[in-house]
Scaffold this motif. Structure first.
Motif, PDB file in Angstrom:
ATOM      1  N   ALA A   9     -13.640 -33.768   0.534  1.00 54.38           N
ATOM      2  CA  ALA A   9     -14.636 -34.800   0.229  1.00 54.38           C
ATOM      3  C   ALA A   9     -15.521 -34.389  -0.936  1.00 54.38           C
ATOM      4  O   ALA A   9     -15.808 -35.187  -1.839  1.00 54.38           O
ATOM      5  CB  ALA A   9     -15.471 -35.084   1.472  1.00 54.38           C
ATOM      6  N   LYS A  10     -15.943 -33.130  -0.938  1.00 54.40           N
ATOM      7  CA  LYS A  10     -16.820 -32.638  -2.011  1.00 54.40           C
ATOM      8  C   LYS A  10     -16.100 -32.685  -3.356  1.00 54.40           C
ATOM      9  O   LYS A  10     -16.653 -33.112  -4.365  1.00 54.40           O
ATOM     10  CB  LYS A  10     -17.254 -31.211  -1.676  1.00 54.40           C
ATOM     11  CG  LYS A  10     -18.250 -30.634  -2.681  1.00 54.40           C
ATOM     12  CD  LYS A  10     -18.610 -29.194  -2.328  1.00 54.40           C
ATOM     13  CE  LYS A  10     -19.377 -29.140  -1.000  1.00 54.40           C
ATOM     14  NZ  LYS A  10     -19.837 -27.753  -0.708  1.00 54.40           N
ATOM     15  N   LYS A  11     -14.856 -32.255  -3.364  1.00 58.10           N
ATOM     16  CA  LYS A  11     -14.069 -32.231  -4.601  1.00 58.10           C
ATOM     17  C   LYS A  11     -13.790 -33.646  -5.104  1.00 58.10           C
ATOM     18  O   LYS A  11     -13.803 -33.897  -6.332  1.00 58.10           O
ATOM     19  CB  LYS A  11     -12.744 -31.507  -4.326  1.00 58.10           C
ATOM     20  CG  LYS A  11     -11.799 -31.435  -5.512  1.00 58.10           C
ATOM     21  CD  LYS A  11     -12.194 -30.382  -6.506  1.00 58.10           C
ATOM     22  CE  LYS A  11     -11.141 -30.199  -7.578  1.00 58.10           C
ATOM     23  NZ  LYS A  11     -11.525 -29.217  -8.599  1.00 58.10           N
ATOM     24  N   VAL A  19     -12.325 -39.557   3.550  1.00 60.38           N
ATOM     25  CA  VAL A  19     -11.117 -38.727   3.546  1.00 60.38           C
ATOM     26  C   VAL A  19     -10.330 -38.944   4.838  1.00 60.38           C
ATOM     27  O   VAL A  19      -9.100 -39.077   4.827  1.00 60.38           O
ATOM     28  CB  VAL A  19     -11.470 -37.232   3.389  1.00 60.38           C
ATOM     29  CG1 VAL A  19     -10.200 -36.372   3.471  1.00 60.38           C
ATOM     30  CG2 VAL A  19     -12.188 -36.994   2.073  1.00 60.38           C
ATOM     31  N   SER A  20     -11.046 -38.992   5.949  1.00 60.01           N
ATOM     32  CA  SER A  20     -10.410 -39.204   7.245  1.00 60.01           C
ATOM     33  C   SER A  20      -9.678 -40.543   7.286  1.00 60.01           C
ATOM     34  O   SER A  20      -8.565 -40.649   7.804  1.00 60.01           O
ATOM     35  CB  SER A  20     -11.467 -39.141   8.356  1.00 60.01           C
ATOM     36  OG  SER A  20     -10.873 -39.336   9.616  1.00 60.01           O
ATOM     37  N   LEU A  23      -6.467 -40.385   5.312  1.00 62.64           N
ATOM     38  CA  LEU A  23      -5.430 -39.672   6.073  1.00 62.64           C
ATOM     39  C   LEU A  23      -4.789 -40.551   7.139  1.00 62.64           C
ATOM     40  O   LEU A  23      -3.618 -40.386   7.480  1.00 62.64           O
ATOM     41  CB  LEU A  23      -6.030 -38.422   6.724  1.00 62.64           C
ATOM     42  CG  LEU A  23      -6.376 -37.273   5.769  1.00 62.64           C
ATOM     43  CD1 LEU A  23      -7.186 -36.207   6.489  1.00 62.64           C
ATOM     44  CD2 LEU A  23      -5.112 -36.667   5.164  1.00 62.64           C
ATOM     45  N   SER A  24      -5.557 -41.486   7.671  1.00 67.00           N
ATOM     46  CA  SER A  24      -5.025 -42.371   8.716  1.00 67.00           C
ATOM     47  C   SER A  24      -4.566 -43.716   8.148  1.00 67.00           C
ATOM     48  O   SER A  24      -4.307 -44.651   8.913  1.00 67.00           O
ATOM     49  CB  SER A  24      -6.092 -42.594   9.796  1.00 67.00           C
ATOM     50  OG  SER A  24      -7.253 -43.197   9.236  1.00 67.00           O
ATOM     51  N   ASN A  25      -4.492 -43.808   6.793  1.00 66.03           N
ATOM     52  CA  ASN A  25      -4.025 -45.031   6.131  1.00 66.03           C
ATOM     53  C   ASN A  25      -4.846 -46.257   6.510  1.00 66.03           C
ATOM     54  O   ASN A  25      -4.305 -47.334   6.782  1.00 66.03           O
ATOM     55  CB  ASN A  25      -2.538 -45.274   6.433  1.00 66.03           C
ATOM     56  CG  ASN A  25      -1.653 -44.171   5.897  1.00 66.03           C
ATOM     57  OD1 ASN A  25      -1.779 -43.776   4.741  1.00 66.03           O
ATOM     58  ND2 ASN A  25      -0.775 -43.658   6.743  1.00 66.03           N
ATOM     59  N   HIS A  26      -6.151 -46.098   6.546  1.00 66.86           N
ATOM     60  CA  HIS A  26      -7.029 -47.213   6.909  1.00 66.86           C
ATOM     61  C   HIS A  26      -6.941 -48.313   5.842  1.00 66.86           C
ATOM     62  O   HIS A  26      -7.040 -48.039   4.636  1.00 66.86           O
ATOM     63  CB  HIS A  26      -8.480 -46.722   7.025  1.00 66.86           C
ATOM     64  CG  HIS A  26      -9.371 -47.657   7.781  1.00 66.86           C
ATOM     65  ND1 HIS A  26      -9.828 -48.843   7.253  1.00 66.86           N
ATOM     66  CD2 HIS A  26      -9.884 -47.582   9.046  1.00 66.86           C
ATOM     67  CE1 HIS A  26     -10.590 -49.464   8.136  1.00 66.86           C
ATOM     68  NE2 HIS A  26     -10.631 -48.711   9.236  1.00 66.86           N
ATOM     69  N   HIS A  47      -3.726 -29.631   4.728  1.00 69.53           N
ATOM     70  CA  HIS A  47      -2.828 -30.124   5.774  1.00 69.53           C
ATOM     71  C   HIS A  47      -3.668 -30.415   7.014  1.00 69.53           C
ATOM     72  O   HIS A  47      -4.430 -29.552   7.466  1.00 69.53           O
ATOM     73  CB  HIS A  47      -1.750 -29.099   6.122  1.00 69.53           C
ATOM     74  CG  HIS A  47      -0.800 -28.847   4.998  1.00 69.53           C
ATOM     75  ND1 HIS A  47       0.213 -29.700   4.670  1.00 69.53           N
ATOM     76  CD2 HIS A  47      -0.751 -27.822   4.094  1.00 69.53           C
ATOM     77  CE1 HIS A  47       0.873 -29.224   3.626  1.00 69.53           C
ATOM     78  NE2 HIS A  47       0.303 -28.091   3.252  1.00 69.53           N
ATOM     79  N   PRO A  48      -3.542 -31.640   7.572  1.00 66.52           N
ATOM     80  CA  PRO A  48      -4.357 -31.988   8.734  1.00 66.52           C
ATOM     81  C   PRO A  48      -4.026 -31.146   9.956  1.00 66.52           C
ATOM     82  O   PRO A  48      -2.878 -30.726  10.139  1.00 66.52           O
ATOM     83  CB  PRO A  48      -4.031 -33.465   8.976  1.00 66.52           C
ATOM     84  CG  PRO A  48      -2.704 -33.674   8.344  1.00 66.52           C
ATOM     85  CD  PRO A  48      -2.663 -32.751   7.161  1.00 66.52           C
TER      86      PRO A  48
END
Length: 341
Positions: A9-11, A19-20, A23-26, A47-48
């Motif tokens: 998130a910071k980067k 970011v979350s 990862l979950s394709n919201h 990697h999650p």
């Protein structure tokens, strides 16, 4: 030190919750933001944590596979490696992993599937074969756990399943030999407790009946899906006072055993005996002679079973509960001879 969502998130200049969601394709995340975050994920090598994710979502993104027994069949028969290839390919494309288990007895199989289901180690299960009065199917239904059967069930016809029309396939294989002029046609079948064995025997018998040919019980031999079964069957047939001139075998691997037995005895295929197998595995074309075989779409069976299970796990509507994969006979040298009557 492991890269975390906070680092990503910071980067990327976004919040950890964004970011979350990526990862979950919201669906509410814009394509531009998603692309930016995914670029950072790749750059940082993130990697999650699957275990942490599963605790929150109560899913594992893993499907279970119950392998056949005895286990030696799995390594000696290319049917299983090809169907597993189809399962793995489709699962990987949708982000699912595969966990496999088996048992040497029915009790051990049930214990293995109990660990998978009650331990929530997988989101769903694929059963690689169908048996008469199968306790694994009863267990899955009792616990309401998603599963797909490769084959069919007489007892539970409405479960999700992927199969061939094995009756028609065996009928077509037998009719091919009849068309070549054969009237003395035998069958090397599989274990009698398997649905596929019964279905293919029905097709074989029906083809003989429709052609006005009497079925001979001594020309039907049951065995396993192993080369040794074909070898033993051939030894038995050669001891009969009147032998069949053609054989349908339940599996190409069994046909290899028949071919080996005939070769050792100095007989030739198709001159002395014509041969048709099942599954059209790659080695069938490379054998001497090449074996005619019923192609049942093994890879497609595995791929479709995996696809069906993952859709069920996700709660998607099923247009049909039973999927039939088409078959076609691949005619090669082992059955190409006209019998003169």
């Amino acid at each position: 030190m492991a890269i975390t969502i906070v680092d990503v998130a910071k980067k990327a200049g976004v919040s950890p919750s964004t970011v979350s969601r990526v990862l979950s394709n919201h669906p509410r995340i814009s394509p531009a933001t998603a692309a930016k975050v995914r670029e950072v994920l790749k750059e940082l090598g993130y990697h999650p944590n699957i275990m942490a994710k599963s605790l929150v979502s109560k899913t594992t993104n893993t499907i279970g596979l119950i392998l056949p027994r005895p286990a030696e069949e799995l390594f000696q028969n290319l049917f299983f490696s090809e169907v597993i290839r189809g399962i793995v390919t489709q699962a990987a494309r949708t982000g699912y992993d595969l966990m496999m288990t088996t048992g040497t007895t029915e009790r051990e199989e049930l214990e293995a599937i109990t660990r998978l289901v009650k331990g929530r180690r997988v989101d769903g299960v694929i059963l690689l074969y169908s048996r008469q009065s199968d306790p694994l199917i009863s267990f899955m239904l009792e616990h309401g756990f998603p599963f797909v059967l490769i084959g069919r069930s007489d007892e539970f016809p409405d479960i999700l399943s992927v199969d061939n029309d094995n009756v028609q396939a065996a009928y077509d294989a037998t009719r091919h030999l009849i068309a070549q002029g054969h009237k003395r046609i035998g069958l090397v079948s599989g274990p009698p407790n398997l649905i596929v064995s019964g279905d293919r025997m029905k097709g074989y018998l029906q083809a003989l009946k429709d052609a006005g040919i009497e079925a001979r019980p001594e020309w039907i031999v049951e065995g396993d899906f192993l080369q040794e079964s074909g070898y033993r069957a051939m030894s038995f047939f050669m001891c009969l006072p009147e032998r069949p001139t053609a054989l349908v075998t339940i599996d190409d691997v069994v046909a290899f055993g028949v071919l080996r037995g005939l070769t050792e005895l100095g007989y030739k295929v198709p001159d002395d005996l014509s041969l048709v197998g099942f599954n059209n595995i790659s080695l069938s074309e490379l054998s001497t002679p090449p074996i005619s075989s019923m192609d049942i779409g093994i890879y497609q069976i595995g791929y479709t079973a995996s696809q069906t299970l993952i859709r069920a796990v996700k709660g998607e509507a099923m247009p049909q509960k039973r999927v039939i994969i088409p078959h076609r006979l691949i005619v090669r040298e082992s059955s190409l001879i006209q019998v003169k009557n």
